[in-house]
Scaffold this motif. Structure first.
Motif: not given
Ligand SMILES: [Fe+2]
Length: 428
Positions: A22-27
């Motif tokens: 989640s951290l390295t894509t969407v956010w």
């Protein structure tokens, strides 16, 4: 009360992988947009400033209407205003309808209690926000940041009044470099600045980023125009124990899952009157849990005194809990044997064992003992309060958290504590 749709809980082994994904894509410093007319934060801010008596119709020219020496006061007032019920309702709705789906988050979510509103003037070249990351400010790895400009800063010539940001991958590399080489503020500004890009957003859009993305103004605003923006953080319950020093209830507020719950809560009057029940208010201080372990009791006491003064509560004397005794015998004595109210530092100073903790809280509620939790501004005075307190403790996974509640644990702090690992193993 809404039942949270519990997606299959992520298995312990996979939890970091899911968060990392989640951290390295969407956010990873992504700009998202929405229909601004549904959540007109920029107009709300403009109207508040007008309400303070300043004449302006474009936030970009605020520096022409608000005298320089009054800007700080205006900023502080706007931050405080973000706690007004009407603003909170719009914000909570925005979080549910935009941030949760676009950021692919799961309910329950908690939102920062006060928004940071920032005014970046073109007339104060020496004042700009240096590059930094959330982790370096004590935020936990699972917290998510939103940066929302109220002025359009999409044009290239607006670079210096926008915010600059770096990818999570590059940020991790450069922060390690800055720690290893013990870089000065100037050296960091140089190094990070080279790799940063301008966030291109305006009313109706915002940048979503993590606590690892390096960001900041990084340079003076030379655009000739003011930038007004708001930033805040949200956190998911699933990672409620990965929030570093910013523990739920104090820093983060759980928001209602639906508009209906929002209505029900709005109908509840504030019950300050209930705090005056004829019993003495006794201070309770302790260092018996992870989040109170390092907080000296004299600093806790300052908070208790400040809270009592603000709430016009008289206070009597103070009892201290016995260090090393995780069953908190002093607290139990106060709850079970004394006719008094208790003023204590935090819900995270309660026993970590859930069944014992619940027994104490239920006994207090039954005996009409009010417990004030100062750090969170929560009070246990009735059954509804008990539910709220339990929800927060559950959100933070108190008593079964994977990391100590209230402590930041980055790679660097792990190394820091490891200094004592050897002697601790031999001790006693
Ligand atoms: Fe920041």
């Amino acid at each position: 009360m809404t039942e949270h749709v519990r997606e299959k809980l992520v298995a312990a082994n996979d939890i970091d992988a899911a968060l990392e994904e989640s951290l390295t894509t969407v956010w990873d410093a992504k700009v998202y947009s929405w229909d601004n007319s549904k959540y007109p934060f920029n107009e709300w801010m403009l109207n508040r400033i007008r309400g303070m008596g300043y004449k302006l119709d474009d936030l970009s020219y605020l520096h022409e209407s608000v005298p320089l020496n009054e800007t700080y006061k205006v900023t502080k007032q706007l931050c405080a205003d973000t706690n007004l019920p009407e603003f909170r309702r719009m914000l909570n709705r925005f979080v549910r309808e935009v941030i949760v789906p676009q950021g692919k988050l799961r309910l329950p979510v908690a939102v920062q209690r006060f928004m940071n509103v920032r005014i970046m003037l073109p007339t104060t070249p020496e004042l700009f926000f240096p590059f930094h990351t959330g982790l370096l400010y004590g935020h936990g790895i699972a917290s998510r940041s939103i940066w929302m400009p109220f002025c359009d800063v999409t044009a290239d010539e607006d670079r210096s009044r926008s915010m600059q940001i770096l990818s999570i991958k590059k940020s991790r590399e450069l922060i390690q470099q800055a720690i290893d080489k013990r870089l000065s503020m100037d050296e960091m500004t140089q190094l990070f600045g080279k790799e940063s890009w301008q966030i291109k957003a305006g009313p109706g859009s915002a940048c979503f980023f993590t606590q690892e993305n390096i960001h900041g103004s990084g340079r003076p605003n030379t655009s000739g125009k003011t930038r007004v923006s708001m930033d805040f953080r949200v956190a998911e319950g699933i990672y409620g124990d990965y929030l570093g020093r910013k523990i739920p209830a104090g820093y983060f507020h759980l928001i209602p899952d639906t508009e209906e719950e929002e209505e029900t809560l709005a109908a509840h009057p504030r019950r300050a009157d209930a705090f005056f029940n004829g019993k003495n208010n006794i201070f309770y201080v302790a260092n018996n849990t992870a989040s109170t372990y390092g907080i000296p009791v004299h600093l806790q006491r300052y908070m208790l005194i400040d809270y009592c003064n603000k709430n016009k509560l008289e206070f009597d004397y103070e009892l201290f809990d016995l260090e090393d005794m995780t069953h908190l015998p002093t607290l139990r004595y106060l709850v079970e044997n004394r006719e008094c109210n208790i003023v204590m530092y935090s819900i995270f100073a309660l026993p970590e064992d859930a069944s014992y903790r619940n027994r104490l809280l239920e006994t207090a509620a039954k005996r009409g003992t009010i417990i004030h939790f100062v750090n969170e501004d929560l009070q246990l005075a009735n059954a509804d309060d008990l539910t709220t307190i339990k929800k927060y403790l559950e959100f933070a996974k108190y008593g079964k958290s994977r990391l100590p509640i209230g402590l930041p644990l980055t790679g660097a702090s792990k190394l820091f504590f490891d200094k004592w690992a050897g002697s601790l193993a031999q001790y006693g």
